[in-house]
Design a protein around this motif. Structure first.
Motif, PDB file in Angstrom:
ATOM      1  N   PRO A   1       1.071  -1.303  -0.096  1.00 55.76           N
ATOM      2  CA  PRO A   1       0.358   0.089   0.183  1.00 55.76           C
ATOM      3  C   PRO A   1       0.499   1.033  -0.331  1.00 55.76           C
ATOM      4  CG  PRO A   1      -0.239  -0.887   2.205  1.00 55.76           C
ATOM      5  CD  PRO A   1       0.998  -1.515   1.471  1.00 55.76           C
ATOM      6  N   GLY A   2       0.484   2.480  -0.658  1.00 58.68           N
ATOM      7  CA  GLY A   2       0.881   3.698  -0.898  1.00 58.68           C
ATOM      8  C   GLY A   2       2.017   3.796  -1.406  1.00 58.68           C
TER       9      GLY A   2
ATOM     10  N   ASP B   1      -0.983   1.854  -5.508  1.00 62.69           N
ATOM     11  CA  ASP B   1      -1.850   1.522  -5.129  1.00 62.69           C
ATOM     12  C   ASP B   1      -3.151   3.343  -5.231  1.00 62.69           C
ATOM     13  OD1 ASP B   1      -3.732   1.767  -2.777  1.00 62.69           O
ATOM     14  OD2 ASP B   1      -2.015   2.525  -1.041  1.00 62.69           O
ATOM     15  N   ILE B   2      -1.883   4.315  -5.121  1.00 64.64           N
ATOM     16  CA  ILE B   2      -2.999   5.623  -5.329  1.00 64.64           C
ATOM     17  C   ILE B   2      -3.722   6.097  -6.908  1.00 64.64           C
ATOM     18  CG2 ILE B   2      -2.676   7.559  -5.587  1.00 64.64           C
ATOM     19  CD1 ILE B   2       0.053   7.755  -3.363  1.00 64.64           C
TER      20      ILE B   2
ATOM     21  N   ARG C   1      -6.202   3.779  -6.260  1.00 65.02           N
ATOM     22  CA  ARG C   1      -7.432   4.674  -5.332  1.00 65.02           C
ATOM     23  C   ARG C   1      -8.385   5.501  -6.363  1.00 65.02           C
ATOM     24  NH1 ARG C   1      -8.567   1.332  -0.911  1.00 65.02           N
ATOM     25  NH2 ARG C   1      -6.835   0.553  -0.162  1.00 65.02           N
ATOM     26  N   LEU C   2      -7.638   6.061  -7.119  1.00 64.89           N
ATOM     27  CA  LEU C   2      -8.275   6.982  -7.801  1.00 64.89           C
ATOM     28  C   LEU C   2      -9.741   6.247  -8.980  1.00 64.89           C
ATOM     29  CD1 LEU C   2      -5.186   9.434  -9.334  1.00 64.89           C
ATOM     30  CD2 LEU C   2      -7.796  10.125  -7.650  1.00 64.89           C
TER      31      LEU C   2
ATOM     32  N   GLN D   1     -10.608   3.592  -8.767  1.00 63.80           N
ATOM     33  CA  GLN D   1     -11.499   2.940  -7.266  1.00 63.80           C
ATOM     34  C   GLN D   1     -13.073   3.953  -6.947  1.00 63.80           C
ATOM     35  OE1 GLN D   1     -10.229   3.075  -2.806  1.00 63.80           O
ATOM     36  NE2 GLN D   1     -12.083   0.445  -2.850  1.00 63.80           N
ATOM     37  N   ALA D   2     -12.767   5.280  -6.713  1.00 59.13           N
ATOM     38  CA  ALA D   2     -13.182   6.718  -6.521  1.00 59.13           C
ATOM     39  C   ALA D   2     -14.499   6.614  -7.667  1.00 59.13           C
ATOM     40  CB  ALA D   2     -12.941   7.274  -5.758  1.00 59.13           C
TER      41      ALA D   2
ATOM     42  N   ASP E   1      -2.071  14.982  -9.849  1.00 56.37           N
ATOM     43  CA  ASP E   1      -0.788  14.578  -9.549  1.00 56.37           C
ATOM     44  C   ASP E   1       0.170  14.212 -10.429  1.00 56.37           C
ATOM     45  OD1 ASP E   1      -2.114  14.276  -7.258  1.00 56.37           O
ATOM     46  OD2 ASP E   1      -3.350  12.453  -7.457  1.00 56.37           O
TER      47      ASP E   1
END
Lengths: 333, 509
Positions: free
Chosen positions: A55-56, A60-61, A64-65, A67-68, A299
């Motif tokens: 993670p991290g 991962d990031i 996560r984007l 995922q949202a 990002d």
């Protein structure tokens, strides 16, 4: 097979109670109108999205984007799980053991899945991985601290020429995008630098910040997430990054380098064609979301839109490029 | 006086209180089950941060993290199995205390110490984070190498059993740590062609195997009760614990400060912090020979230090954007997705969500006191009252689930079992598990630091200066020598007589 059996009743139980809590928070949140999937129509339950790293990190990031925005578009959760080990090899060697019902996805990273199996037996071959969509890439860049005497790429090259091998550069791992970029650029510019491998980008960044090394072979995203602490000397892109309009590309400066870490999503081999196309289209829809695109760019990342039918051509082209680079770098025989 | 007090008020909404309470409860339970880690729990909760107010989500995550580090003490005390690597040092005195019937007191002491450490760490994060973050950057590869060597020297001097066997155990751990793909050189080592070993031996599966399996085998092999039980039931023994804590206040404070400091170093973690403070506590004690046999001061040292690393670890995470620990990495990822940019300005920007988060961490830490006491009471009662016929299968079940959950991978269960049997055999011969596990944890840190330092040193033609010319390194080397030769030095210079404590064999015999 026991290996697809995810036994976490305990986690599930309290994830559910967390859900109850979040329901409290949910009231009055701006996400009233979520599209809900029809029962019986894919996807009608959460999808497990396995990240082959811890993670991290950036894998991962970026997941996560996705995922949202995925949940907003399709009303089902992407459950992100981590299966780190062997630089991704542990997870990739197990991908085809999962059920091909569309409810298991796995992140894939280039150049890793091209280079690793060609170096030695790591339990999978590049062609074992059925990639359905490539959604983003993080361009390579040379990163120096704000107070570094290297103001331009030329300063950097001049110093390296005058002091062969003395210029130390951190990067994440060996046989990785960072390492390949280092070897290729040294060759192109006719310089010799010393590459020091660290465990992950965060550690490589810390080494530059703490002046343990002179520079880092990192990514454009490093300068974006650590705003104001770093200077990028050049980025390995076709065009300048919109977030860093003042930073030249390697191409402009006469070095033919367009490279980075490319990320995509793969599914088990047994997944039927129709589902593969469906998943590819879903990821395409997430990728088309303007808000998501803006966040990726903020990002410091770059977007890719390679759908299922274009993957073979994309992979063939990348394989030729990466293998050639790795051979010239002496990473592959 | 304190910055951003208005954020304290913001953190105190009923909803946030509910989140903090829930987080501490969930975290404590997760931490007490070996294999289920705070990292995992927080990763599961990340999607919540997309749908709710980010501060509430962050408060929930911070509370889970804090609770999990404390929860690791339960199984360390009651089953001689650290729930998290941070609780390794807690087994030294925690289990002997439980064995003799003081498990309830040990748990209450651990709770008080954890709260103290947590508050000290959070206070450092609140007040002096930006300058402290510089410490993280001052530590380069060489410093990490020497720090790992220091840790290895401590474990050899500390663990029960004899010095030579501890050293051999630590070397064995180092050897196990080299299995798999090397981080720095990407070489594949000792995998014997099996893809299972490519990822290396997970420290959690080693932890569960080496500690829990021998305990299980002993439970089955001996007819006696697992733990001594007092004749009449006692309460929390809170007053007694408060008295002991007050008597050991300097130890608590020192250990909390050590924990905060070590927490700042990315990747060092709670296991090293607990070790260093344990060794300092023993050195400062007037009765060092009691350590390792159920000395309350030992529990206080390790438990306050490991909870202080929570606040300490957030310092580089929030100031530099460099995660101090794996749970920090997940939380940082969640923050990045929220669009929060880390940096010292987070601590100057009055409108930032960071202050609310830090006060939330305080809140969670304070809530740990009642929550920890109550859950600890139940855990203790369960362990002493449940018949062995039920205890053994449930612990065995837990070990399998815990090792499976690490990577959703059956091979970790296999590794855990093999190491467990191996550990039990070694235990028969007087090798305790702690040096092996710490060797495994510290091995990677030492190896990476050494190779990186060697590479940089060779490149700049400064190998000697690299390894023996940097002030922080020299200080760590001095500490290492001191810890190895302290008994000798003390005898020669301080004339303190016999300071080699005659250690009885602890562990699970």
């Amino acid at each position: 097979m026991f290996s697809h059996f995810r036994f976490k009743p305990f986690l599930t139980a309290w994830a559910l109670s967390a859900g109850a809590f979040s329901a409290l928070a949910f009231v009055g949140s701006p996400m009233g109108g979520v599209a809900s999937a029809q029962a019986g129509e894919y996807p009608d339950k959460p999808i497990h999205y396995i990240i082959p790293f811890g993670p991290g990190g950036e894998s991962d990031i970026t997941a996560r984007l996705q995922q949202a925005y995925f949940t907003k578009d399709f009303g089902q959760d992407l459950v992100i799980e981590y299966k780190p080990g062997g630089g991704g090899a542990v997870a990739w060697s197990q991908l085809n053991g999962y059920k091909g019902d569309g409810y298991t996805w796995m992140g894939v990273n280039l150049p890793h899945i091209i280079i690793k199996p060609r170096q030695k037996n790591v339990g999978f071959k590049t062609d074992d991985l059925t990639t359905v969509y490539m959604f983003q890439y993080t361009p390579d860049a040379i990163v120096v601290p704000k107070d570094s005497p290297f103001k331009t790429l030329q300063d950097f090259i001049d110093y390296a020429k005058a002091n062969p091998g003395k210029l130390t550069m951190s990067g994440s791992g060996k046989g990785t995008a960072n390492h390949l970029a280092n070897v290729r650029f040294d060759k192109m510019a006719g310089i010799k630098t010393t590459y020091v491998a660290f465990k992950g980008t965060a550690a490589a960044v810390a080494a530059v910040l703490g002046h343990q090394v002179r520079a880092e072979w990192g990514y454009t995203s490093v300068a974006a997430t650590h705003e104001g602490k770093f200077r990028l000397l050049a980025v390995a892109m076709n065009k300048r990054h919109p977030k860093f309009p003042d930073v030249p590309t390697f191409k402009e400066l006469g070095f033919d380098m367009v490279s980075g870490t490319y990320r995509g999503v793969a599914v088990p081999k047994s997944t039927p064609e129709s589902l593969r196309i469906k998943i590819s289209d879903m990821l395409g829809k997430v990728n088309a979301n303007p808000e998501y695109r803006k966040r990726m760019r903020d990002d410091g990342m770059a977007l890719l839109d390679v759908g299922y039918k274009d993957i073979p051509a994309f992979m063939a082209k990348k394989t030729v490029e990466e293998v050639a680079a790795a051979k010239s770098a002496g990473i592959l025989k | 006086m304190l910055p951003g007090l208005d954020h304290l008020v913001a953190a105190l909404t009923p909803l946030n209180l509910a989140f903090a309470l829930f987080g501490v409860v969930a975290g404590t339970v997760i931490g007490s089950l070996p294999g289920l880690t705070a990292t995992m729990a927080i990763a599961v909760l990340v999607p919540l941060t997309f749908t709710m107010v980010p501060t509430s989500a962050l408060i929930l995550m911070g509370a889970i993290y804090t609770g999990a580090i404390y929860g690791g003490a339960y199984s360390a005390i009651l089953l001689n199995t650290p729930g998290t690597p941070s609780a390794i040092g807690t087994t030294f005195d925690g289990f002997p205390m439980a064995k003799r019937g003081d498990g309830d007191l040990a748990i209450t002491l651990a709770c008080l110490a954890s709260v103290t450490g947590g508050l000290v760490g959070a206070a450092a994060l609140l007040v002096i984070a930006p300058p402290l973050a510089k410490v993280a950057l001052a530590f380069g590869p060489v410093e990490y190498f020497w720090l790992a060597i220091f840790g290895l020297s401590l474990i050899s001097a500390l663990s029960s059993g004899n010095l030579l066997k501890s050293l051999i155990g630590a070397c064995l751990g180092l050897l196990i740590s080299t299995i798999g793909v090397a981080t720095v050189s990407a070489d594949v080592r000792f995998t014997f062609g099996s893809p299972i070993l490519l990822g290396g031996v997970e420290k959690i599966s080693a932890l569960i195997g080496l500690y829990a399996v021998p305990v299980l085998i002993d439970l089955v092999a001996t007819p006696a009760r697992h733990l001594e039980v007092a004749a009449e039931p006692r309460g929390f023994r809170l007053l007694e614990a408060l008295r002991i804590s007050w008597a050991g206040k300097f130890n608590l404070l020192r250990s909390s400060l050590i924990g905060t400091f070590v927490g700042i170093l990315p990747g060092a973690g709670g296991s090293i912090a607990a070790l260093v403070s344990y060794s300092e506590a023993r050195r400062a004690s007037k009765t060092p020979e009691r350590f390792g046999k159920g000395e309350p001061q030992g529990i206080q040292a390790t438990e306050s230090a490991n909870n202080a690393t929570v606040g300490g670890g957030f310092i580089p995470t929030l100031v530099l954007g460099i995660p101090g620990t794996p749970p920090d990495a997940v939380i940082l990822g969640a923050l990045l997705v929220q669009g929060v940019r880390t940096g010292p300005e987070l601590f100057t920007d009055k409108g930032s969500i960071v202050y609310t988060f830090v006060y939330g961490l305080f809140l969670g830490t304070v809530l740990m006191l009642p929550v920890g006491l109550v859950i600890g009471r139940y855990a203790y009662k369960f362990i002493i009252h449940v018949p062995k016929a039920l205890l053994v299968p449930s612990v065995a079940f837990m070990t399998v689930i815990g090792s499976y959950a690490i990577r959703n991978d059956i091979s970790d269960v296999v590794i855990m079992t093999v190491l467990g049997v191996f550990g039990w055999v070694l235990d028969r011969f007087g090798f305790s598990p702690s040096p092996i596990v710490l060797g495994l944890i510290l091995g990677n840190i030492a190896e990476q630091g050494f190779v990186q330092a060697w590479t940089i040193g060779s490149a700049t033609d400064n190998l000697g200066g690299m390894f023996f010319g940097r002030p922080i390194s020299l200080a760590i080397i001095a500490f290492t020598l001191l810890s190895l030769f302290y008994p000798l030095i003390a005898r020669l210079i301080l004339k303190r007589g016999d300071v080699w404590p005659k250690k009885a064999r602890g562990g699970s015999s």
